[in-house]
Design a protein around this motif. Structure first.
Motif, PDB file in Angstrom:
ATOM      1  N   ALA A  55      -9.789   9.504   9.981  1.00 50.15           N
ATOM      2  CA  ALA A  55      -9.362   9.137  11.329  1.00 50.15           C
ATOM      3  C   ALA A  55      -7.841   9.217  11.381  1.00 50.15           C
ATOM      4  N   LYS A  56      -7.212   8.832  10.273  1.00 48.28           N
ATOM      5  CA  LYS A  56      -5.756   8.799  10.272  1.00 48.28           C
ATOM      6  C   LYS A  56      -5.221   8.904   8.848  1.00 48.28           C
ATOM      7  N   ARG A  57      -4.116   9.612   8.728  1.00 48.04           N
ATOM      8  CA  ARG A  57      -3.470   9.759   7.423  1.00 48.04           C
ATOM      9  C   ARG A  57      -2.027   9.288   7.594  1.00 48.04           C
ATOM     10  N   TYR A  58      -1.649   8.249   6.870  1.00 51.04           N
ATOM     11  CA  TYR A  58      -0.292   7.713   6.962  1.00 51.04           C
ATOM     12  C   TYR A  58       0.516   8.324   5.818  1.00 51.04           C
ATOM     13  N   LEU A  59       1.618   8.985   6.162  1.00 52.46           N
ATOM     14  CA  LEU A  59       2.431   9.620   5.118  1.00 52.46           C
ATOM     15  C   LEU A  59       3.676   8.787   4.859  1.00 52.46           C
ATOM     16  N   PRO A  60       4.140   8.771   3.608  1.00 50.19           N
ATOM     17  CA  PRO A  60       5.338   7.979   3.320  1.00 50.19           C
ATOM     18  C   PRO A  60       6.533   8.511   4.108  1.00 50.19           C
ATOM     19  N   GLN A  61       7.229   7.590   4.774  1.00 50.48           N
ATOM     20  CA  GLN A  61       8.360   8.027   5.597  1.00 50.48           C
ATOM     21  C   GLN A  61       9.655   7.339   5.208  1.00 50.48           C
ATOM     22  N   ALA A  62       9.540   6.231   4.493  1.00 54.81           N
ATOM     23  CA  ALA A  62      10.737   5.424   4.240  1.00 54.81           C
ATOM     24  C   ALA A  62      11.513   5.950   3.035  1.00 54.81           C
ATOM     25  N   ASP A  63      12.738   5.491   2.941  1.00 52.21           N
ATOM     26  CA  ASP A  63      13.590   5.850   1.811  1.00 52.21           C
ATOM     27  C   ASP A  63      13.042   5.186   0.534  1.00 52.21           C
ATOM     28  N   GLU A  64      12.782   6.034  -0.450  1.00 54.27           N
ATOM     29  CA  GLU A  64      12.134   5.542  -1.680  1.00 54.27           C
ATOM     30  C   GLU A  64      12.970   4.459  -2.371  1.00 54.27           C
ATOM     31  N   LYS A  65      14.305   4.696  -2.362  1.00 48.10           N
ATOM     32  CA  LYS A  65      15.189   3.749  -3.058  1.00 48.10           C
ATOM     33  C   LYS A  65      15.137   2.368  -2.384  1.00 48.10           C
ATOM     34  N   LYS A  66      15.165   2.419  -1.064  1.00 50.19           N
ATOM     35  CA  LYS A  66      15.113   1.146  -0.316  1.00 50.19           C
ATOM     36  C   LYS A  66      13.789   0.415  -0.611  1.00 50.19           C
ATOM     37  N   MET A  67      12.697   1.179  -0.631  1.00 47.23           N
ATOM     38  CA  MET A  67      11.398   0.535  -0.896  1.00 47.23           C
ATOM     39  C   MET A  67      11.379  -0.051  -2.309  1.00 47.23           C
ATOM     40  N   GLY A  68      12.024   0.650  -3.231  1.00 46.59           N
ATOM     41  CA  GLY A  68      12.111   0.163  -4.614  1.00 46.59           C
ATOM     42  C   GLY A  68      12.846  -1.170  -4.669  1.00 46.59           C
ATOM     43  N   GLN A  69      13.902  -1.264  -3.863  1.00 44.90           N
ATOM     44  CA  GLN A  69      14.681  -2.522  -3.832  1.00 44.90           C
ATOM     45  C   GLN A  69      13.828  -3.666  -3.288  1.00 44.90           C
ATOM     46  N   LEU A  70      13.140  -3.373  -2.184  1.00 43.44           N
ATOM     47  CA  LEU A  70      12.292  -4.419  -1.590  1.00 43.44           C
ATOM     48  C   LEU A  70      11.236  -4.879  -2.598  1.00 43.44           C
ATOM     49  N   TYR A  71      10.642  -3.904  -3.279  1.00 43.77           N
ATOM     50  CA  TYR A  71       9.597  -4.243  -4.254  1.00 43.77           C
ATOM     51  C   TYR A  71      10.165  -5.097  -5.392  1.00 43.77           C
ATOM     52  N   GLY A  72      11.388  -4.786  -5.802  1.00 48.07           N
ATOM     53  CA  GLY A  72      12.056  -5.587  -6.847  1.00 48.07           C
ATOM     54  C   GLY A  72      12.203  -7.035  -6.378  1.00 48.07           C
ATOM     55  N   GLU A  73      12.562  -7.197  -5.101  1.00 45.97           N
ATOM     56  CA  GLU A  73      12.720  -8.561  -4.576  1.00 45.97           C
ATOM     57  C   GLU A  73      11.371  -9.279  -4.503  1.00 45.97           C
ATOM     58  N   TRP A  74      10.330  -8.535  -4.148  1.00 43.94           N
ATOM     59  CA  TRP A  74       8.977  -9.123  -4.142  1.00 43.94           C
ATOM     60  C   TRP A  74       8.653  -9.675  -5.531  1.00 43.94           C
ATOM     61  N   LYS A  75       8.981  -8.896  -6.550  1.00 40.84           N
ATOM     62  CA  LYS A  75       8.677  -9.323  -7.923  1.00 40.84           C
ATOM     63  C   LYS A  75       9.404 -10.631  -8.237  1.00 40.84           C
ATOM     64  N   ARG A  76      10.640 -10.753  -7.719  1.00 37.00           N
ATOM     65  CA  ARG A  76      11.381 -12.002  -7.944  1.00 37.00           C
ATOM     66  C   ARG A  76      10.711 -13.155  -7.216  1.00 37.00           C
ATOM     67  N   ALA A  77      10.205 -12.873  -6.020  1.00 33.93           N
ATOM     68  CA  ALA A  77       9.518 -13.925  -5.250  1.00 33.93           C
ATOM     69  C   ALA A  77       8.265 -14.385  -5.997  1.00 33.93           C
ATOM     70  N   VAL A  78       7.547 -13.432  -6.602  1.00 30.19           N
ATOM     71  CA  VAL A  78       6.328 -13.787  -7.344  1.00 30.19           C
ATOM     72  C   VAL A  78       6.680 -14.732  -8.496  1.00 30.19           C
ATOM     73  N   GLU A  79       7.822 -14.462  -9.130  1.00 32.94           N
ATOM     74  CA  GLU A  79       8.239 -15.342 -10.239  1.00 32.94           C
ATOM     75  C   GLU A  79       8.402 -16.789  -9.758  1.00 32.94           C
ATOM     76  N   LYS A  80       8.877 -16.937  -8.516  1.00 31.30           N
ATOM     77  CA  LYS A  80       9.050 -18.304  -7.968  1.00 31.30           C
ATOM     78  C   LYS A  80       7.693 -18.984  -7.763  1.00 31.30           C
ATOM     79  N   ALA A  81       6.690 -18.181  -7.410  1.00 31.69           N
ATOM     80  CA  ALA A  81       5.366 -18.762  -7.111  1.00 31.69           C
ATOM     81  C   ALA A  81       4.595 -19.111  -8.379  1.00 31.69           C
ATOM     82  N   LYS A  82       4.863 -18.373  -9.440  1.00 28.68           N
ATOM     83  CA  LYS A  82       4.065 -18.513 -10.664  1.00 28.68           C
ATOM     84  C   LYS A  82       4.231 -19.891 -11.305  1.00 28.68           C
TER      85      LYS A  82
END
Ligand code: ADP
Ligand code: G3P
Length: 501
Positions: free
Chosen positions: A466-493
Motif C-alpha cells: 500500500a505504501k513504501r516509506y523511503l529514508p529521507q532524513a540526514d543519516e548523521k542527524k538520525m545517528g545523533q538522535l539515536y545516540g541520545e535515545w541510548k543515553r535516555a535508556v541508561e537513565k531508565a535502566k
C-alpha cells in the motif's frame, strides 16, 4: 466443484476472528468477537478455554453466513493463534481441567528463578532457543499439574492432553480425533528441541511432564485432519497451522533469509527469517521455528518489545493528552522535533535487547518550553527507537543485512511514525495492502497444502504494497538522535533498585 476461498481462524489474545480469503489473497469477509480476560491476581492472566472455542466457532459460522459462502466453497481452514498460552483437557470428555494460562501470566516466575539457580539457563537456550522465562508454556503446564489434585496420575495414564491454543482448536474442529500442533507453536513451549525436532526428555523430566500428554508435532502446511461434519455440515481440511507472529512473517511473504517484519500492536514483535540456520543470540533475541514446510523447518530470530502502541494508549487513558490514537500523528507533526525530549516507555521493564525488569518509564530532556506535542512526538519516536535497538542486534548477531522492513499492526496507520521509522533505520519500510497478515499467513499455509495455491513464488507475487516509506532524513542527524535515545535508556535502566538503595 471449484473451491473459492480459504478460511483463516485467528485466535488472538483479546479476540477471536475469522477471515475469508480468495485466491488473490484478498479479504472476502471478516468477523470478530472479543472475549473475557480473567485476572485472578496481580500479574496473573487466564482465559476460559470453552469461551475461546465457542467464540472462534461463532465467528467462523458468522463470516460464512454473512458473506453467503457455503462450507463446500472452502478449500481449507488455516489456524493461527496467540502463542504459548497453555490448556490442559480431559481426553475422554474434552473438558478443560483448568482455565488457560495466558502467555502474559507471570505466576511461574518464581519457579523460573529456581530453574535459573539450578543452572538451566544455558541448556534451555541451547535446546529450545528461548530465554528461561514464565512467558513460555512449559512451566505453566507444571503449575496446572501441581495445582489440580490427581492430575499428574491421570496424565501419566494418558488421560490428559496438553495443547497451545492451536491444538485445542484442532482437537475440537476434528471432533476429538486430532491432537497435534505445528513446529512454530511447539518451539514456544520451552519443551521442544528446535534442532533435533523432538520433545526434550531432559526438560520434560525436570518439569515432571509425561510425554503422553503432548501433541504430535507436524509441518505448518499439511492436512491435519477434517472438520467434524456436525460443525459446518461438511468435512473441510484443516491444513495450515502457525503461531500468530510466525504466520504474520509468512503472510508478509518474508520467504527469503534476511527478510523481516515488525508488528506494531500493544507491543512490537519483530521476526527475521534466517532460513535453515538457527542463530543463537547472546543478547536476548529468541531463536524460534518460523514454520515447517516442504519437508524441512526454517528458523527466525525474534525480538519482543513490551510497550509500543500501549504507550499511545497511556497518553490517552492515563495522561489524557489525546482522545484517539490517530491524533498523535498530527500532534507530532505540529512540532519540528521533540525539543530534546526522550520518553522511554519501560512501564513494565524493558524487553529485547535490554531485558531489564527493574527499568521504569522515564522522560528526560524537558525544559520550560516542553509542550504536550513534544511528549506525544517523543512517545511515537520511542516505538521507532526500540525497533532500531532490536533490528541492529538482529543484523549484528546474524551477520545479515536487513534491506527493508515489512510492517503491520494497528500503529502502522500512523504515517509520521512509519516515515520516522524509515529515517531512523535507513531502510525502506513497507506496508502491505492486506493488513491482516497473520490470518493471511495461516490461509496461505492451508491453501498451499491443499493445492489452492501452488508455490511460495505464486504467493509472493500477490503481496502488494500500500505504501513504501523511503529514508529521507540526514543519516548523521538520525545517528545523533539515536545516540541520545541510548543515553535516555541508561537513565531508565535499573530504576527500581536505584530507588530502593
Ligand atoms: N494511528 C495510530 N497511531 C499510533 N498508534 C496507534 C494508532 N492506531 C492504533 N494505534 C495503537 O495500536 C495498538 C492496537 O493495534 P493492534 O494491532 O490492534 O494491537 P493488538 O493486536 O496488540 O491488540 C494500540 O495500542 C493503539 O494505541
Ligand atoms: O495475540 P497477540 O497478537 O497479542 O500475540 C500474542 C503473541 O503470540 C504472544 O507471543
Amino acid at each position: 466443484m471449484k473451491k473459492r476461498y480459504v478460511l483463516a481462524l485467528d485466535q488472538g489474545t483479546t479476540s477471536s476472528r475469522a477471515i475469508l480469503f480468495d485466491w488473490n489473497g484478498q479479504i472476502k469477509g471478516i468477523a470478530g468477537q472479543e472475549f473475557k480476560q480473567i485476572y485472578p491476581q496481580p500479574g496473573w492472566v487466564e482465559h476460559d478455554p470453552k469461551e475461546i472455542w465457542q467464540s472462534q466457532m461463532q465467528v467462523a459460522r458468522r463470516v460464512l453466513s454473512e458473506n453467503y459462502v457455503l462450507p463446500n466453497d472452502l478449500a481449507a481452514i488455516g489456524v493461527t493463534n496467540q502463542r504459548e498460552t497453555t490448556i490442559l483437557w480431559d481426553k475422554h470428555t474434552g473438558e478443560p481441567v483448568h482455565h488457560a494460562i495466558v502467555w502474559q501470566c507471570r505466576r511461574t516466575a518464581p519457579f523460573c528463578e529456581t530453574l535459573r539457580e539450578e543452572g538451566w539457563t544455558a541448556s534451555i537456550r541451547k535446546k529450545t532457543g528461548l530465554v528461561l522465562d514464565a512467558y513460555f508454556s512449559g512451566t505453566k503446564i507444571k503449575w496446572i499439574m501441581d495445582h489440580v489434585p490427581g492430575l499428574r496420575e491421570k496424565a501419566a495414564a494418558g488421560d490428559i492432553l496438553f495443547g497451545t491454543v492451536d491444538s485445542w482448536l484442532i482437537w475440537h474442529l476434528s471432533g476429538g480425533k486430532v491432537h497435534a500442533t505445528d513446529f512454530s507453536n511447539a518451539s514456544r513451549t520451552m519443551l521442544f528441541n528446535i534442532h533435533d525436532l523432538v520433545w526434550d526428555q531432559e526438560i520434560l523430566d525436570r518439569l515432571d511432564i509425561p510425554e503422553a500428554m503432548l501433541p504430535q508435532v507436524l509441518p505448518s502446511s499439511t492436512v491435519y485432519g477434517y472438520t467434524d461434519r456436525k460443525l459446518f455440515g461438511a468435512e473441510i481440511p484443516i491444513a495450515g497451522v502457525a503461531g500468530d507472529q510466525q504466520a504474520a512473517l509468512f503472510g508478509q511473504t518474508c520467504f527469503e533469509t534476511g527478510m523481516a517484519k515488525n508488528t506494531y500492536g500493544t507491543g512490537c514483535f519483530m521476526l527475521m527469517n534466517t532460513g535453515e540456520k538457527a542463530f543463537s543470540s547472546d543478547h536476548g533475541l529468541l531463536t524460534t521455528i518460523a514454520w515447517g514446510l516442504d519437508h524441512h523447518v526454517e528458523y527466525a530470530l525474534e525480538g519482543s518489545i513490551f510497550m509500543a502502541g500501549a504507550a499511545v494508549q497511556w497518553l490517552r487513558d492515563q495522561l489524557g493528552l489525546i482522545q484517539h490514537a490517530a491524533q498523535t500523528e498530527q500532534m507530532a507533526q505540529a512540532v519540528e522535533d521533540t525539543g530534546g525530549v526522550y520518553l522511554v516507555p519501560a512501564f513494565a521493564g524493558l524487553g529485547a535487547p535490554y531485558w531489564d525488569m527493574y527499568a521504569r518509564g522515564t522522560i528526560v530532556g524537558m525544559t520550560r518550553g516542553t509542550s504536550k506535542e513534544h511528549i506525544v512526538r517523543a512517545t511515537l519516536e520511542s516505538i521507532a527507537y526500540q525497533t532500531r535497538d532490536v533490528l541492529e542486534l538482529m543484523a549484528e548477531e546474524s551477520g545479515m543485512e536487513i534491506k527493508s522492513l515489512r510492517v503491520d499492526g494497528g500503529a502502522v496507520q500512523n504515517d509520521f511514525l512509519m516515515q520516522f521509522q524509515s529515517d531512523l533505520l535507513g531502510v525502506p519500510v513497507e506496508r502491505p495492502v492486506v493488513a491482516e497478515t497473520t490470518a493471511l499467513g495461516a490461509a496461505y499455509l492451508a491453501g498451499l497444502a491443499t493445492g489452492f495455491w501452488t508455490s511460495r513464488q505464486e504467493i509472493a507475487e500477490k503481496c502488494l504494497l500500500a505504501k513504501r516509506y523511503l529514508p529521507q532524513a540526514d543519516e548523521k542527524k538520525m545517528g545523533q538522535l539515536y545516540g541520545e535515545w541510548k543515553r535516555a535508556v541508561e537513565k531508565a535502566k535499573g530504576w527500581i533498585i536505584a530507588r530502593s538503595e
